[in-house]
Scaffold this motif. Sequence first.
Motif, PDB file in Angstrom:
ATOM      1  N   ALA A 191       9.613   3.147 -19.478  1.00  0.00           N
ATOM      2  CA  ALA A 191       8.550   2.791 -18.535  1.00  0.00           C
ATOM      3  C   ALA A 191       8.268   1.296 -18.482  1.00  0.00           C
ATOM      4  O   ALA A 191       7.903   0.757 -17.426  1.00  0.00           O
ATOM      5  CB  ALA A 191       7.271   3.535 -18.896  1.00  0.00           C
ATOM      6  N   ASN A 192       8.433   0.609 -19.624  1.00  0.00           N
ATOM      7  CA  ASN A 192       7.986  -0.783 -19.724  1.00  0.00           C
ATOM      8  C   ASN A 192       9.101  -1.793 -19.941  1.00  0.00           C
ATOM      9  O   ASN A 192       8.843  -3.000 -19.902  1.00  0.00           O
ATOM     10  CB  ASN A 192       6.988  -0.940 -20.883  1.00  0.00           C
ATOM     11  N   GLY A 193      10.323  -1.313 -20.218  1.00  0.00           N
ATOM     12  CA  GLY A 193      11.396  -2.228 -20.580  1.00  0.00           C
ATOM     13  C   GLY A 193      11.256  -2.694 -22.014  1.00  0.00           C
ATOM     14  O   GLY A 193      10.264  -2.406 -22.697  1.00  0.00           O
ATOM     15  N   TYR A 194      12.273  -3.415 -22.502  1.00  0.00           N
ATOM     16  CA  TYR A 194      12.215  -3.955 -23.856  1.00  0.00           C
ATOM     17  C   TYR A 194      11.101  -4.978 -23.987  1.00  0.00           C
ATOM     18  O   TYR A 194      10.893  -5.812 -23.107  1.00  0.00           O
ATOM     19  CB  TYR A 194      13.553  -4.598 -24.227  1.00  0.00           C
ATOM     20  N   PHE A 195      10.381  -4.898 -25.090  1.00  0.00           N
ATOM     21  CA  PHE A 195       9.274  -5.811 -25.400  1.00  0.00           C
ATOM     22  C   PHE A 195       8.193  -5.778 -24.318  1.00  0.00           C
ATOM     23  O   PHE A 195       7.456  -6.743 -24.134  1.00  0.00           O
ATOM     24  CB  PHE A 195       9.793  -7.237 -25.602  1.00  0.00           C
ATOM     25  N   ASP A 196       8.124  -4.631 -23.594  1.00  0.00           N
ATOM     26  CA  ASP A 196       7.133  -4.430 -22.520  1.00  0.00           C
ATOM     27  C   ASP A 196       7.259  -5.495 -21.427  1.00  0.00           C
ATOM     28  O   ASP A 196       6.282  -5.830 -20.751  1.00  0.00           O
ATOM     29  CB  ASP A 196       5.712  -4.422 -23.096  1.00  0.00           C
ATOM     30  N   SER A 197       8.471  -6.002 -21.228  1.00  0.00           N
ATOM     31  CA  SER A 197       8.689  -7.093 -20.267  1.00  0.00           C
ATOM     32  C   SER A 197       8.633  -6.632 -18.820  1.00  0.00           C
ATOM     33  O   SER A 197       8.542  -7.470 -17.907  1.00  0.00           O
ATOM     34  CB  SER A 197      10.045  -7.751 -20.538  1.00  0.00           C
ATOM     35  N   ALA A 198       8.709  -5.321 -18.576  1.00  0.00           N
ATOM     36  CA  ALA A 198       8.662  -4.799 -17.209  1.00  0.00           C
ATOM     37  C   ALA A 198       7.510  -3.810 -17.051  1.00  0.00           C
ATOM     38  O   ALA A 198       7.615  -2.817 -16.340  1.00  0.00           O
ATOM     39  CB  ALA A 198       9.986  -4.139 -16.845  1.00  0.00           C
ATOM     40  N   ASP A 199       6.411  -4.101 -17.717  1.00  0.00           N
ATOM     41  CA  ASP A 199       5.261  -3.200 -17.706  1.00  0.00           C
ATOM     42  C   ASP A 199       4.379  -3.479 -16.492  1.00  0.00           C
ATOM     43  O   ASP A 199       3.320  -4.100 -16.578  1.00  0.00           O
ATOM     44  CB  ASP A 199       4.452  -3.367 -18.994  1.00  0.00           C
ATOM     45  N   SER A 200       4.826  -2.998 -15.343  1.00  0.00           N
ATOM     46  CA  SER A 200       4.056  -3.149 -14.110  1.00  0.00           C
ATOM     47  C   SER A 200       4.409  -2.018 -13.158  1.00  0.00           C
ATOM     48  O   SER A 200       5.519  -1.459 -13.223  1.00  0.00           O
ATOM     49  CB  SER A 200       4.362  -4.491 -13.431  1.00  0.00           C
ATOM     50  N   ALA A 201       3.472  -1.672 -12.306  1.00  0.00           N
ATOM     51  CA  ALA A 201       3.731  -0.634 -11.305  1.00  0.00           C
ATOM     52  C   ALA A 201       4.889  -1.033 -10.404  1.00  0.00           C
ATOM     53  O   ALA A 201       5.712  -0.191 -10.012  1.00  0.00           O
ATOM     54  CB  ALA A 201       2.468  -0.383 -10.491  1.00  0.00           C
ATOM     55  N   GLU A 202       4.967  -2.321 -10.073  1.00  0.00           N
ATOM     56  CA  GLU A 202       6.042  -2.790  -9.194  1.00  0.00           C
ATOM     57  C   GLU A 202       7.412  -2.551  -9.829  1.00  0.00           C
ATOM     58  O   GLU A 202       8.335  -2.047  -9.174  1.00  0.00           O
ATOM     59  CB  GLU A 202       5.866  -4.284  -8.908  1.00  0.00           C
ATOM     60  N   ALA A 203       7.552  -2.900 -11.114  1.00  0.00           N
ATOM     61  CA  ALA A 203       8.837  -2.718 -11.792  1.00  0.00           C
ATOM     62  C   ALA A 203       9.180  -1.243 -11.925  1.00  0.00           C
ATOM     63  O   ALA A 203      10.334  -0.833 -11.717  1.00  0.00           O
ATOM     64  CB  ALA A 203       8.801  -3.382 -13.163  1.00  0.00           C
ATOM     65  N   ARG A 204       8.192  -0.423 -12.256  1.00  0.00           N
ATOM     66  CA  ARG A 204       8.469   1.010 -12.394  1.00  0.00           C
ATOM     67  C   ARG A 204       8.818   1.632 -11.053  1.00  0.00           C
ATOM     68  O   ARG A 204       9.722   2.472 -10.964  1.00  0.00           O
ATOM     69  CB  ARG A 204       7.264   1.712 -13.031  1.00  0.00           C
TER      70      ARG A 204
END
Length: 327
Positions: free
Chosen positions: A166-179
Amino acid sequence: MQNEQLNLTQEWDKVFPPSDAVDHEKVTFHNRFGITLAADLYKPRGTNGTLPALAVSGPFGAVKEQSSGLYAQAMAERGFLTIAFDPSFTGESGGEPRFMNSPDINIEDFQAAVDYLSVRDDVDSERIGIIGVCGWGGMALAAAAADPRIKATVASTMYDMSRVAANGYFDSADSAEARNQARATVAAQRTADYRSGSYAMAGGVVDPLPEDAPDFVKDYHAYYKTPRGYHPRSLNSNDGWTVIGGSSLMNATLLGYIEEIENAVMIVHGEAAHSYYMGKDAFARLKGDNKEFVSIPGASHTDLYDGGEQNAIPWERITAFLTTHLV
């Protein structure tokens, strides 16, 4: 309740040598979805009566002939009856189509392993634990939250697969847009797969390695793509999961109720592992004085697959913990 007839390899084909102190056999059991799972059973040689037992699985995308089998055999040398099993849809286990992942089914795989161990005449059903490695460390915590029969849990070099998805490694993609972008990619692939009548494969560990590969990818390559850990049935060693195979992880919350685990938990992690933050964050949420975090100085993520060059797996710490809580 019936077991499917599986075609099991009988010769020794592990990436580690057999132990003279342990008896080994192939066994099968089924989960509540009707999928038959294949496992290697390891039992201390010359023992009688009932024994404490462990079910082992992982890493995510590996098979029982790799790290989980090593853990199972090593713990059998230390007095436990153990099974290392292939998750549903992978390895020698059943389930169609192949190379799919379901967090619900995989948590059930651990519980089904407990079912199987609970009814064996040589197992004390009150002394059953589980060990999960890498992505199956997170599955193990989820199973422990769901099933109080699991009296002790060890999560080694754990991943929270739902968090990474859901968030990518190290929460680097933790956004609704990225998901949402990731969901759109999966949706398009589903359409393409249905049109073609076959599932596209994501590929296993990248090979050959690009020059700019992160260190942890190099570590994966050093395990899965070399004689150290390569196995012909391993997803990570070969073509990996289907592209859409793990898509449900993004909408799952594997560790949603780990604060409610009353039984014993140990999390083991290498301080140099890229995944270290996942183990630390999970442990911070656990409650009770029967929880333990073991940090291994200098150890990478994959060092805890097989010990690596520094023999990083703390076998005696793990044994002492499980002995305390299962014996």
